[in-house]
Design a protein around this motif. Structure first.
Motif, PDB file in Angstrom:
ATOM      1  N   LEU A 145       1.014  -1.207   0.051  1.00  0.00           N
ATOM      2  CA  LEU A 145      -0.061  -0.148  -0.027  1.00  0.00           C
ATOM      3  C   LEU A 145       0.937   1.204  -0.299  1.00  0.00           C
ATOM      4  CD1 LEU A 145      -3.370   0.149   2.003  1.00  0.00           C
ATOM      5  CD2 LEU A 145      -1.563   2.086   2.273  1.00  0.00           C
ATOM      6  N   ARG A 146       1.746   1.404   0.981  1.00  0.00           N
ATOM      7  CA  ARG A 146       2.684   2.403   0.911  1.00  0.00           C
ATOM      8  C   ARG A 146       3.599   2.841  -0.288  1.00  0.00           C
ATOM      9  NH1 ARG A 146       1.453   0.679   5.559  1.00  0.00           N
ATOM     10  NH2 ARG A 146       0.827   2.318   7.245  1.00  0.00           N
ATOM     11  N   PRO A 147       4.159   1.550  -0.588  1.00  0.00           N
ATOM     12  CA  PRO A 147       5.086   1.697  -1.807  1.00  0.00           C
ATOM     13  C   PRO A 147       4.578   2.016  -3.114  1.00  0.00           C
ATOM     14  CG  PRO A 147       5.870  -0.316  -0.809  1.00  0.00           C
ATOM     15  CD  PRO A 147       4.496   0.313   0.083  1.00  0.00           C
ATOM     16  N   ARG A 149       1.307   3.639  -3.256  1.00  0.00           N
ATOM     17  CA  ARG A 149       0.604   4.739  -3.013  1.00  0.00           C
ATOM     18  C   ARG A 149       1.532   5.984  -2.891  1.00  0.00           C
ATOM     19  NH1 ARG A 149      -5.015   4.456  -3.122  1.00  0.00           N
ATOM     20  NH2 ARG A 149      -4.979   6.771  -3.315  1.00  0.00           N
ATOM     21  N   GLU A 150       2.473   5.790  -1.947  1.00  0.00           N
ATOM     22  CA  GLU A 150       3.321   6.663  -1.623  1.00  0.00           C
ATOM     23  C   GLU A 150       4.733   6.924  -2.252  1.00  0.00           C
ATOM     24  OE1 GLU A 150       2.899   7.200   2.656  1.00  0.00           O
ATOM     25  OE2 GLU A 150       1.192   6.447   2.580  1.00  0.00           O
ATOM     26  N   SER A 151       5.312   5.751  -2.090  1.00  0.00           N
ATOM     27  CA  SER A 151       6.840   5.778  -2.781  1.00  0.00           C
ATOM     28  C   SER A 151       6.789   6.077  -4.280  1.00  0.00           C
ATOM     29  CB  SER A 151       7.443   4.295  -2.356  1.00  0.00           C
ATOM     30  OG  SER A 151       7.555   3.992  -1.101  1.00  0.00           O
ATOM     31  N   LEU A 152       5.652   5.625  -4.948  1.00  0.00           N
ATOM     32  CA  LEU A 152       5.740   5.631  -6.385  1.00  0.00           C
ATOM     33  C   LEU A 152       4.552   6.933  -6.838  1.00  0.00           C
ATOM     34  CD1 LEU A 152       5.965   2.105  -7.263  1.00  0.00           C
ATOM     35  CD2 LEU A 152       7.700   3.629  -7.598  1.00  0.00           C
ATOM     36  N   ALA A 153       4.450   7.838  -5.851  1.00  0.00           N
ATOM     37  CA  ALA A 153       3.646   8.658  -6.076  1.00  0.00           C
ATOM     38  C   ALA A 153       4.118   9.745  -7.151  1.00  0.00           C
ATOM     39  CB  ALA A 153       3.195   9.368  -4.938  1.00  0.00           C
ATOM     40  N   GLY A 154       5.242   9.761  -7.457  1.00  0.00           N
ATOM     41  CA  GLY A 154       5.721  10.880  -8.341  1.00  0.00           C
ATOM     42  C   GLY A 154       6.179   9.903  -9.595  1.00  0.00           C
ATOM     43  N   ASP A 155       5.783   8.738  -9.889  1.00  0.00           N
ATOM     44  CA  ASP A 155       6.088   7.962 -10.917  1.00  0.00           C
ATOM     45  C   ASP A 155       4.747   7.325 -11.569  1.00  0.00           C
ATOM     46  OD1 ASP A 155       7.415   6.346 -12.697  1.00  0.00           O
ATOM     47  OD2 ASP A 155       8.661   5.426 -11.075  1.00  0.00           O
ATOM     48  N   SER A 217      -6.457  -0.680  -8.241  1.00  0.00           N
ATOM     49  CA  SER A 217      -6.888   0.408  -7.445  1.00  0.00           C
ATOM     50  C   SER A 217      -5.817   1.390  -7.149  1.00  0.00           C
ATOM     51  CB  SER A 217      -8.056   0.339  -6.623  1.00  0.00           C
ATOM     52  OG  SER A 217      -9.030  -0.462  -7.022  1.00  0.00           O
ATOM     53  N   PHE A 220      -2.823   2.229  -9.805  1.00  0.00           N
ATOM     54  CA  PHE A 220      -3.208   3.304 -10.856  1.00  0.00           C
ATOM     55  C   PHE A 220      -4.042   4.333 -10.471  1.00  0.00           C
ATOM     56  CE2 PHE A 220      -3.237  -1.036 -13.507  1.00  0.00           C
ATOM     57  CZ  PHE A 220      -1.900  -0.865 -13.534  1.00  0.00           C
ATOM     58  N   HIS A 221      -4.361   4.398  -9.082  1.00  0.00           N
ATOM     59  CA  HIS A 221      -5.212   5.529  -8.653  1.00  0.00           C
ATOM     60  C   HIS A 221      -6.400   5.588  -9.080  1.00  0.00           C
ATOM     61  CE1 HIS A 221      -1.270   7.289  -6.661  1.00  0.00           C
ATOM     62  NE2 HIS A 221      -0.896   6.662  -7.548  1.00  0.00           N
TER      63      HIS A 221
ATOM     64  N   HIS B  32       5.037  14.982 -15.309  1.00  0.00           N
ATOM     65  CA  HIS B  32       3.918  14.792 -14.428  1.00  0.00           C
ATOM     66  C   HIS B  32       3.393  15.535 -13.680  1.00  0.00           C
ATOM     67  CE1 HIS B  32       5.959  10.249 -14.507  1.00  0.00           C
ATOM     68  NE2 HIS B  32       5.641  10.570 -15.725  1.00  0.00           N
ATOM     69  N   MET B  36       1.102  14.981 -10.194  1.00  0.00           N
ATOM     70  CA  MET B  36       1.630  14.991  -9.089  1.00  0.00           C
ATOM     71  C   MET B  36       0.745  16.194  -8.378  1.00  0.00           C
ATOM     72  SD  MET B  36       5.626  14.777  -9.635  1.00  0.00           S
ATOM     73  CE  MET B  36       6.118  14.979  -7.880  1.00  0.00           C
ATOM     74  N   ARG B  39      -2.223  14.589  -6.754  1.00  0.00           N
ATOM     75  CA  ARG B  39      -1.655  13.699  -5.415  1.00  0.00           C
ATOM     76  C   ARG B  39      -1.366  14.594  -4.478  1.00  0.00           C
ATOM     77  NH1 ARG B  39       1.415   9.361  -9.441  1.00  0.00           N
ATOM     78  NH2 ARG B  39      -0.639   8.693 -10.264  1.00  0.00           N
ATOM     79  N   PRO B 143      11.264   1.170  -2.779  1.00  0.00           N
ATOM     80  CA  PRO B 143      10.716   1.656  -1.583  1.00  0.00           C
ATOM     81  C   PRO B 143      11.179   0.712  -0.394  1.00  0.00           C
ATOM     82  CG  PRO B 143       9.238   1.298  -3.382  1.00  0.00           C
ATOM     83  CD  PRO B 143      10.280   0.383  -3.749  1.00  0.00           C
ATOM     84  N   ARG B 146       9.711   3.520   3.764  1.00  0.00           N
ATOM     85  CA  ARG B 146       8.296   3.605   4.474  1.00  0.00           C
ATOM     86  C   ARG B 146       7.805   2.172   4.696  1.00  0.00           C
ATOM     87  NH1 ARG B 146       8.553   7.023   0.558  1.00  0.00           N
ATOM     88  NH2 ARG B 146       7.445   8.992   0.967  1.00  0.00           N
ATOM     89  N   LEU B 317      10.781  11.963  -6.091  1.00  0.00           N
ATOM     90  CA  LEU B 317       9.528  12.262  -6.278  1.00  0.00           C
ATOM     91  C   LEU B 317       8.391  11.890  -5.455  1.00  0.00           C
ATOM     92  CD1 LEU B 317       9.441  12.728 -10.401  1.00  0.00           C
ATOM     93  CD2 LEU B 317      10.111  14.486  -8.492  1.00  0.00           C
ATOM     94  N   VAL B 321       6.145  14.334  -3.048  1.00  0.00           N
ATOM     95  CA  VAL B 321       4.832  14.179  -3.147  1.00  0.00           C
ATOM     96  C   VAL B 321       4.486  13.899  -1.526  1.00  0.00           C
ATOM     97  CG1 VAL B 321       2.724  12.740  -3.307  1.00  0.00           C
ATOM     98  CG2 VAL B 321       4.395  13.336  -5.325  1.00  0.00           C
TER      99      VAL B 321
END
Lengths: 438, 438
Positions: A145-147, A149-155, A217, A220-221, B32, B36, B39, B143, B146, B317, B321
């Motif tokens: 979940l964190r990787p 949604r958060e770690s890859l949030a700029g990718d 989900s 791919f947000h 992006h 971003m 997000r 990651p 986190r 990134l 975020v």
């Protein structure tokens, strides 16, 4: 431990369910109470555990018997955080919504509910200004979940390939390694507790499909529900399919596949061949793994246990710390949480094993002298292997002695090697290498 | 995209460094920007890029040339978030501290600085009430921050085994697969850009030791600095060590090992044999991986690219975020961030490959008929393999035809299989399996 933390107003935690996962959550919450209080910034207090039937003996959980209640509806109204590990759609959904209405944040491991009704739950959480965390719902203990949604949030994640059902991976692994047919492999899995008496939810891919919806989900947000997922199980996979894969230098895995292209998202669960050189091919037995392809990050893989009481509870507790911390003081960054000051040991104190290859004289008594050098340093030998080395003309007979030790301190092991170097019967030390990971 | 988000007050981002990583950060931030902003909850605006020398052509970064400045000290005073990708101890440390004093949160990829002076930086961040994130400092795109600090916050990590240096993993992998000696393998790595002209920092284990210190700090919530780490590089690893490992069914890897026992923590970097059945043994070429053993979660592994501009920028990134989101509206939970509503494709639209095994008549023209069935559905064949099947008495000659296709839509592939079933020359379809992961 900072005693000021324990003096703070405790966070009230309500636990819904006291089965395998719920029991592990209750036990670990008690065992790790101090550490968790330090990480949250306040103690966590279990205010109640909702169970279906009162009166069962739950002494093993180590919590006050008075905490058990059959009135979950009342319990959720007096908690800061509700942990839902009942599973299934109802009453889990109603209880979660009711908890949110009363201002509680929710941690859940409920993949079926999230796959069926995730968007409605996210919306409810946003409406009531509470958190909804569900790390344990996909791939048990593996942090995803964190990787994602958060770690890859700029990718941008392009593709996710997941082995997210341990039962089917165990069955396919046995078919691959032993040549067993599907029915035999399922029987083996049942005998070892990796498959249920009725394995339908696993072998027909229903469990994997629910997880695929959640993975898509997350990755791919976007909103994907279980009914959007194409599903094929492994019941039609035959020994000849496995053999065909083997000829291709491939293995058959049940994959949850989520892809994002310009046309939209594709989410599907079916058996597929993957090359043995692929990182997912090495995922054996009942382990899970999720392979992610992202634009900038490239290929990532997350591997671990996908089920079981303790692994699932680990994920639930990670979420619980996050939402509790959020309640106490807003989101703390990773650099800001409290630190222990643990002593750092020297290398001599490190516990490890050695693999030592020696060039020795080939005569009687050599092994005894070598073994004595180990024994004098209290280093226990696991295996010794002796190989004759063809002697050149005029040379005395030689042998190669390979010793693998049991675990000992690095100081004892390196002193042993120093002693070996001084022995007359040792002509040379060819290789000394530590052994890890076993 | 929600236009209201773009109307919000932008977050001011200062970038320190415009090298390989800095350049990738600037480019991806621009590419992006909309995602971003969604997000974060507000747009991110680069207010300046600090470089050592003005005047160099940096048109490829695609940012306004006016943003470049040589006055980093001034730049950090007018930013909400400072991204430090200069590397090294100074001026990075002074600039980070100055940024924090002026109220900016900091994202850094600087492993050397964190290993030398992490605790002072964490303290400064706490004192000034700002965030300090550093996902990119260990294992590039993977990651870890986190997962270790948050997902496992309710668990106890006992042991971390990391392959955290791509150069040495490449060198050891080549020694294992080709039998090359150390010097030859380093030369190969240099030729392919996996090793620098002066490979000392990598092959002597300095880079891995800095990362081990950060990993231990993260995993055990304690303070470990680079000088606490025992370090041995791979320069002494010989072809005969590798051969000895092979005889043990093991491989040699340079491991960063962090252990937590009752006596304290042990942090060390050295080459070690690990069994080929261990998940780390399959980590090939310049990939990195971190294997974690936790009390409740059990065994976990995180795998991916440990270096390179884009992978490192992806991690930067993700942190950006997180800290920006924190600035805008407090920590949003994973269930609360904005959602896209991407179309979900049908299974027929999914792009995949098929492996098809057919039982066919062994006579001329069979392959032509089979190939025509593929061509009619616009499915391109990658490989065909034909095996004669020993015919029983009285039977006509038979063959086994194995076809692997190129990528096509699942609809076209399944229609092709339906057609094949109707051909007179096809006596049976033995196996149909999708192929993924290549």
């Amino acid at each position: 431990m900072d005693s000021a933390v324990n003096d703070r107003q405790p966070l009230r935690v309500a636990l819904l369910g006291a089965g395998v996962v719920g029991g592990a959550v209750a036990r670990l919450l008690t065992e790790h109470a101090d550490d968790m209080a330090a990480r949250v910034g306040a103690p966590l207090s279990i205010v109640g555990i909702a169970v279906r039937r009162a009166g069962r003996d739950r002494a093993a959980l180590g919590v006050d018997p008075q905490l058990f209640t059959t009135d979950a509806e009342e319990l959720v109204t007096r908690a800061d955080v509700v942990v839902e590990v009942i599973g299934g759609i109802e009453p889990a959904r109603s209880l979660i919504l009711r908890a949110m209405e009363h201002g509680a944040s929710v941690v859940t491991a409920n993949k079926a509910l999230l796959a069926e009704d995730g968007p409605a739950l996210y919306d409810a959480a946003a409406r009531h200004g509470v958190d909804l965390y569900y790390e344990a719902a996909v791939a048990g203990a593996i942090p995803l979940l964190r990787p994602l949604r958060e770690s890859l949030a700029g990718d941008e994640v392009r593709r996710v390939l997941g082995i997210v059902n341990g039962t089917t991976n165990y069955v396919l692994d046995k078919m691959d390694t032993t040549g067993a047919g599907f029915a035999d492999a399922v029987e083996q899995a049942q005998a070892l507790g990796y498959a249920e008496a009725d394995p339908t939810a696993d072998v027909e891919g229903f469990d994997a499909a629910a997880k695929a919806a959640i993975l898509a989900s997350l990755a791919f947000h976007t909103r994907v529900s279980g009914t959007d997922v194409y599903r094929e199980g492994i019941t039609e996979v035959t020994a000849s399919d496995i053999a065909a894969a083997r000829e291709m230098d491939a293995v058959v895995k049940l994959l949850a596949i989520c892809e994002h292209s310009e046309r939209g998202v594709s989410v599907r669960v079916h058996p597929a061949m993957i090359p043995r050189s692929h990182p997912l091919a090495g995922v054996r037995e009942a382990f899970n793994a999720v392979f992610v392809e992202a634009d900038a990050a490239g290929e990532l893989m997350f591997y671990g246990k996908g089920a079981g009481g303790d692994p699932t509870a680990s994920a639930v507790l990670g979420d619980l710390v996050a939402v509790a911390r959020h309640r106490v003081g807003g989101g703390l960054g990773p650099g800001e949480s409290s630190y222990a000051d643990l002593p750092v040991l020297t290398m001599g104190d490190a516990q490890t094993r050695y693999h030592i290859s020696l060039d020795v004289e080939d005569r009687s008594g050599v092994l005894a002298q070598v073994a004595a050098a180990f024994a004098d340093h209290d280093v226990s030998i696991e295996t010794v292997r002796q190989q004759l080395v063809p002697a050149h003309a005029g040379e005395s007979a030689r042998a190669n002695l390979i010793v693998v030790t049991h675990t000992a301190s690095d100081a004892a092991l390196s002193s042993t090697v120093e002693r070996l170097r001084t022995l007359d019967v040792v002509r040379g030390v060819n290789s000394v290498m530590r052994v890890e990971g076993s």
